[in-house]
Design a protein around this motif. Sequence first.
Motif, PDB file in Angstrom:
ATOM      1  N   PRO A  91     -19.519  16.939   7.575  1.00 20.38           N
ATOM      2  CA  PRO A  91     -20.373  17.969   7.003  1.00 20.38           C
ATOM      3  C   PRO A  91     -21.766  18.005   7.616  1.00 20.38           C
ATOM      4  N   SER A  96     -22.376  23.460   6.879  1.00 15.63           N
ATOM      5  CA  SER A  96     -21.953  22.446   5.917  1.00 15.63           C
ATOM      6  C   SER A  96     -23.129  21.871   5.145  1.00 15.63           C
ATOM      7  N   VAL A  97     -24.263  21.670   5.832  1.00 10.34           N
ATOM      8  CA  VAL A  97     -25.450  21.157   5.135  1.00 10.34           C
ATOM      9  C   VAL A  97     -25.925  22.181   4.101  1.00 10.34           C
ATOM     10  N   ARG A  99     -24.037  24.269   2.586  1.00 15.40           N
ATOM     11  CA  ARG A  99     -23.032  24.203   1.522  1.00 15.40           C
ATOM     12  C   ARG A  99     -23.348  23.060   0.558  1.00 15.40           C
ATOM     13  N   THR A 100     -23.776  21.938   1.112  1.00 12.85           N
ATOM     14  CA  THR A 100     -24.120  20.771   0.291  1.00 12.85           C
ATOM     15  C   THR A 100     -25.394  21.015  -0.508  1.00 12.85           C
ATOM     16  N   LYS A 103     -24.731  23.980  -3.058  1.00  9.22           N
ATOM     17  CA  LYS A 103     -23.545  23.827  -3.913  1.00  9.22           C
ATOM     18  C   LYS A 103     -22.865  25.185  -4.134  1.00  9.22           C
ATOM     19  N   GLU A 304     -29.549  18.787  10.277  1.00 10.47           N
ATOM     20  CA  GLU A 304     -29.900  18.633   8.862  1.00 10.47           C
ATOM     21  C   GLU A 304     -31.292  19.204   8.569  1.00 10.47           C
TER      22      GLU A 304
END
Length: 316
Positions: A91, A96-97, A99-100, A103, A304
């Motif tokens: 991720p 993906s970051v 998405r994290t 949420k 990130e």
Amino acid sequence: KIEIYNDLKKDGKNYSISIPPAAFLKGNIEILPFSGISNSKTIFCKENGYYAIYDSDRYGFNNPDEEWDNKNIEYLLVGDSFTQGACVNRPNDIGSVLRTLSKKSVLNLGYASNGPLIEYSVLREYLNTNIKNILWIYYEGNDLHNLENELGNNILLKYLQDLNFSQNLKYKQNLIDNALRKKIIIEEKKSKFKLSEFIKFYNLRSKIIPPRSLMPRPELKKILSLTKTLSEKNNSNFFFIYLPTYDRYNSNFNEASYIEIKKILKDLKIPLIDIHKGVFETEKNPKKLFPFERQGHYTVEGYEKTAKKIYNFINK
């Protein structure tokens, strides 16, 4: 890469290699793919000491497949290899970051070597009405060079000339998969080294310093204007994210194109998220955000910090 591909596919799983749309810009083609082989373990690139491999979704992009089933999508990303996630695993890519952090659902439609015209065309093909934020991720290293190549393709020009034109790619994934697998087989037969060279040229060209600086062509402003209009009709927010190249921190860098692009965004009233100013320039040593502090894509930390800047800007 070809050796890894041939070795991994022995286990019976569906492996493929990331072949970008730019590989199809020349020659007679039935359709112009904007994605990779669907539902496959896709071998991407190696810069951080390992080959990045991801499970592609139903349309051949770097997403968990179930993202397409969500009722609402918070972020939709278009861009090149940096957006696709070179050369890290999930991720750790930008999508993906996000998405994290959020949420919420994120769709990543980025692919290596894409330029502005392909990115606009991708939106025309895959944009749904349930998208809240469209993130246009621009890489200063080669996006203008990629646009020059794209403007020579007759299929891509139709997206500029006819607002109703579509290849209906969502319904042609079998044709896309077949075209990409044929490309792999042909190159594989030529030479076991040929495919590696072929993929390396297209997938990693974003890490090569362009032979000459380019200024934005009028077509770029037209493409961004059309994209803004498309976003507004879709009731989506539109953001332009500017990614810096390694060369900016390694020598005297010509900012003429950077300045002109900011003028275009100001004229079109498109919000700019400047990753150079907001992330890299704040680092004591910005080169540490590149693999082994050398020319290339970003590290896990670089991706990130980029994603966090985007998230914080939109949610401030």
